[in-house]
Design a protein around this motif. Structure first.
Motif, short mmCIF file in Angstrom:
data_model
loop_
_atom_site.label_atom_id
_atom_site.label_comp_id
_atom_site.label_asym_id
_atom_site.label_seq_id
_atom_site.Cartn_x
_atom_site.Cartn_y
_atom_site.Cartn_z
N ALA A 215 46.83 36.78 9.42
CA ALA A 215 47.06 37.17 10.80
C ALA A 215 45.88 37.95 11.37
O ALA A 215 46.02 38.65 12.36
CB ALA A 215 48.33 38.00 10.89
N THR A 216 44.71 37.84 10.76
CA THR A 216 43.56 38.60 11.24
C THR A 216 42.51 37.67 11.84
O THR A 216 42.55 36.45 11.68
CB THR A 216 42.90 39.40 10.10
OG1 THR A 216 42.31 38.47 9.18
CG2 THR A 216 43.91 40.29 9.38
N ASP A 217 41.54 38.28 12.53
CA ASP A 217 40.44 37.52 13.11
C ASP A 217 39.58 36.85 12.06
O ASP A 217 38.91 35.87 12.32
CB ASP A 217 39.57 38.44 13.97
CG ASP A 217 40.30 38.96 15.20
OD1 ASP A 217 41.28 38.32 15.62
OD2 ASP A 217 39.89 40.01 15.72
N ALA A 218 39.58 37.38 10.85
CA ALA A 218 38.74 36.85 9.77
C ALA A 218 39.39 35.63 9.10
O ALA A 218 38.83 35.10 8.15
CB ALA A 218 38.48 37.94 8.74
N TRP A 219 40.52 35.18 9.60
CA TRP A 219 41.27 34.11 8.94
C TRP A 219 40.45 32.86 8.69
O TRP A 219 40.48 32.29 7.59
CB TRP A 219 42.53 33.77 9.75
CG TRP A 219 43.20 32.52 9.28
CD1 TRP A 219 43.39 31.40 10.01
CD2 TRP A 219 43.74 32.25 7.99
NE1 TRP A 219 44.04 30.44 9.26
CE2 TRP A 219 44.26 30.95 8.00
CE3 TRP A 219 43.83 32.98 6.82
CZ2 TRP A 219 44.86 30.37 6.90
CZ3 TRP A 219 44.44 32.41 5.72
CH2 TRP A 219 44.94 31.12 5.77
N THR A 220 39.69 32.39 9.66
CA THR A 220 38.94 31.13 9.50
C THR A 220 37.98 31.21 8.31
O THR A 220 37.95 30.31 7.47
CB THR A 220 38.18 30.79 10.79
OG1 THR A 220 39.12 30.67 11.86
CG2 THR A 220 37.42 29.47 10.65
N ALA A 221 37.22 32.28 8.24
CA ALA A 221 36.26 32.43 7.13
C ALA A 221 36.98 32.55 5.79
O ALA A 221 36.58 31.94 4.80
CB ALA A 221 35.37 33.64 7.38
N VAL A 222 38.04 33.32 5.76
CA VAL A 222 38.80 33.50 4.53
C VAL A 222 39.41 32.17 4.09
O VAL A 222 39.36 31.80 2.91
CB VAL A 222 39.90 34.57 4.71
CG1 VAL A 222 40.87 34.58 3.54
CG2 VAL A 222 39.26 35.94 4.90
N LYS A 223 39.98 31.44 5.05
CA LYS A 223 40.60 30.15 4.74
C LYS A 223 39.57 29.21 4.14
O LYS A 223 39.84 28.55 3.12
CB LYS A 223 41.20 29.53 6.01
CG LYS A 223 41.81 28.17 5.78
CD LYS A 223 42.46 27.62 7.03
CE LYS A 223 41.43 27.18 8.03
NZ LYS A 223 42.00 26.47 9.17
N GLN A 224 38.38 29.16 4.69
CA GLN A 224 37.35 28.26 4.18
C GLN A 224 36.91 28.67 2.78
O GLN A 224 36.73 27.81 1.91
CB GLN A 224 36.15 28.25 5.13
CG GLN A 224 36.46 27.56 6.44
CD GLN A 224 35.35 27.73 7.48
OE1 GLN A 224 34.45 28.55 7.33
NE2 GLN A 224 35.43 26.94 8.54
N ARG A 225 36.78 29.97 2.54
CA ARG A 225 36.36 30.43 1.21
C ARG A 225 37.42 30.13 0.16
O ARG A 225 37.12 29.67 -0.93
CB ARG A 225 36.03 31.91 1.24
CG ARG A 225 34.73 32.21 1.98
CD ARG A 225 34.41 33.67 1.98
NE ARG A 225 34.07 34.14 0.64
CZ ARG A 225 33.84 35.42 0.34
NH1 ARG A 225 33.89 36.33 1.29
NH2 ARG A 225 33.55 35.77 -0.89
N PHE A 226 38.69 30.39 0.51
CA PHE A 226 39.77 30.09 -0.44
C PHE A 226 39.87 28.59 -0.67
O PHE A 226 40.10 28.14 -1.80
CB PHE A 226 41.12 30.63 0.05
CG PHE A 226 41.46 31.97 -0.54
CD1 PHE A 226 41.84 32.06 -1.87
CD2 PHE A 226 41.41 33.11 0.22
CE1 PHE A 226 42.16 33.29 -2.43
CE2 PHE A 226 41.74 34.34 -0.33
CZ PHE A 226 42.11 34.44 -1.65
N ALA A 227 39.70 27.81 0.39
CA ALA A 227 39.79 26.35 0.25
C ALA A 227 38.69 25.83 -0.67
O ALA A 227 38.94 24.97 -1.52
CB ALA A 227 39.71 25.68 1.61
#
Length: 123
Positions: free
Chosen positions: A2-14
């Motif tokens: 639920a944070t602004d950093a979601w896109t970057a985090v999602k890509q790293r986890f993916a």
């Protein structure tokens, strides 16, 4: 999620979950996004229930990842620490309890700059 950093985090986890396979990375991104959508727009008990379900699901996925690829434990640990650092509050929590009576006026500020001019109302 639920944070602004979601896109970057999602890509790293993916990338971590996909282990270099583009199809697996894409599948992981879709799975992460579905998880985010499960939490979006919920509140109270409904949010807590959805959060508990997501925690259980992702705990199982990450356990499987570590069993299948033990060497990625360091990478996962580093990613988790990076996410925690980004999600950490950047300030101090402020709690104010304000009581006013008669003709008293109040101005409350959570953060930032505030310029306040009170008038007595008799002007």
């Amino acid at each position: 999620m639920a944070t602004d950093a979601w896109t970057a985090v999602k890509q790293r986890f993916a990338r971590l979950l996909g282990r270099g396979d583009p199809e697996q990375v894409e599948a992981a991104e879709r799975r992460l996004e579905r998880s985010r959508q499960e939490l979006a727009g919920r509140s109270g008990g409904e949010l807590e229930q959805a959060r508990a379900e997501q925690v259980a699901a992702w705990k199982a996925r990450l356990t499987d990842l570590l069993e299948d690829h033990p060497a990625c434990a360091t990478e996962l640990r580093e990613l988790i620490e990076a996410v925690r650092a980004e999600a950490a509050p950047c300030g101090t929590t402020v709690v104010q309890h304000v009581v006013a009576s008669d003709r008293a006026q109040q101005a409350v500020l959570g953060q930032g700059t505030q310029n306040v001019v009170f008038h007595s109302g008799d002007d």
